[in-house]
Design a protein around this motif. Structure first.
Motif, PDB file in Angstrom:
ATOM      1  N   UNK A  39     -59.710 -36.421 -41.869  1.00  0.00           N
ATOM      2  CA  UNK A  39     -60.723 -35.387 -41.997  1.00  0.00           C
ATOM      3  C   UNK A  39     -62.055 -35.808 -41.410  1.00  0.00           C
ATOM      4  N   UNK A  40     -63.082 -35.073 -41.789  1.00  0.00           N
ATOM      5  CA  UNK A  40     -64.418 -35.236 -41.239  1.00  0.00           C
ATOM      6  C   UNK A  40     -64.940 -36.667 -41.380  1.00  0.00           C
ATOM      7  N   UNK A  41     -65.328 -37.261 -40.272  1.00  0.00           N
ATOM      8  CA  UNK A  41     -65.729 -38.666 -40.272  1.00  0.00           C
ATOM      9  C   UNK A  41     -66.993 -38.912 -41.094  1.00  0.00           C
ATOM     10  N   UNK A  42     -67.991 -38.052 -40.971  1.00  0.00           N
ATOM     11  CA  UNK A  42     -69.236 -38.253 -41.712  1.00  0.00           C
ATOM     12  C   UNK A  42     -69.016 -38.160 -43.206  1.00  0.00           C
ATOM     13  N   UNK A  43     -68.198 -37.206 -43.633  1.00  0.00           N
ATOM     14  CA  UNK A  43     -67.979 -37.008 -45.070  1.00  0.00           C
ATOM     15  C   UNK A  43     -67.191 -38.139 -45.697  1.00  0.00           C
ATOM     16  N   UNK A  44     -66.520 -38.948 -44.871  1.00  0.00           N
ATOM     17  CA  UNK A  44     -65.752 -40.067 -45.448  1.00  0.00           C
ATOM     18  C   UNK A  44     -66.328 -41.402 -44.970  1.00  0.00           C
ATOM     19  N   UNK A  45     -67.637 -41.446 -44.776  1.00  0.00           N
ATOM     20  CA  UNK A  45     -68.256 -42.688 -44.319  1.00  0.00           C
ATOM     21  C   UNK A  45     -67.957 -43.833 -45.282  1.00  0.00           C
ATOM     22  N   UNK A  46     -67.972 -43.524 -46.563  1.00  0.00           N
ATOM     23  CA  UNK A  46     -67.640 -44.527 -47.575  1.00  0.00           C
ATOM     24  C   UNK A  46     -66.354 -44.105 -48.271  1.00  0.00           C
ATOM     25  N   UNK A  47     -65.409 -45.018 -48.327  1.00  0.00           N
ATOM     26  CA  UNK A  47     -64.166 -44.794 -49.065  1.00  0.00           C
ATOM     27  C   UNK A  47     -64.128 -45.807 -50.203  1.00  0.00           C
TER      28      UNK A  47
END
Length: 125
Positions: free
Chosen positions: A26-34
């Motif tokens: 999914x969206x790269x910015x929204x998953x910057x931190x996992x």
């Protein structure tokens, strides 16, 4: 939108190891931190590890330092939680979460917008 799917849970004896995987898309910015959180019956959900996906920078909670490590594959599509020297108190449902959460709020579960379904880890004595 971000999708997270955990796998790798199971039952192990104290002192053993497990590796959890979280498939991330999914969206790269929204998953910057996992991050990995866990929740034992009757307890609050607590953060144990997280990684900054663009550069792989890890952060670990004090309760798991020296025993758990967090990493990701080169494609940044899977985040791993390697759990060694497991203790009965590590028994919990482990969840993968994603968001753009600053360091000072990294263990606050309400800051993470996206969650996986969870995977059970049971450690017997």
């Amino acid at each position: 939108q971000v999708q997270l799917v955990e796998s790798g849970g199971g039952s192990v004896q104290a002192g053993g190891s497990l590796r959890l995987s979280c498939a991330v898309s999914g969206d790269t910015y929204s998953r910057a931190y996992v991050a990995w959180f866990r929740q034992a019956p009757g307890k609050e959900r607590e953060g144990v590890a997280r990684i900054y996906q663009p550069v792989g920078g890890p952060s670990l909670a004090d309760s798991v330092k020296g025993r758990f490590t967090i990493s990701q594959d080169n494609a940044k599509s899977t985040v791993f939680l390697q759990m060694n020297s497991l203790k009965p108190e590590d028994t919990a449902t482990y969840y993968c979460a994603a968001g753009s959460v600053p360091y000072e709020r990294r263990w606050r579960k309400d800051e993470y917008r996206y969650w996986g379904q969870g995977t059970q880890v049971t450690v017997s004595s």
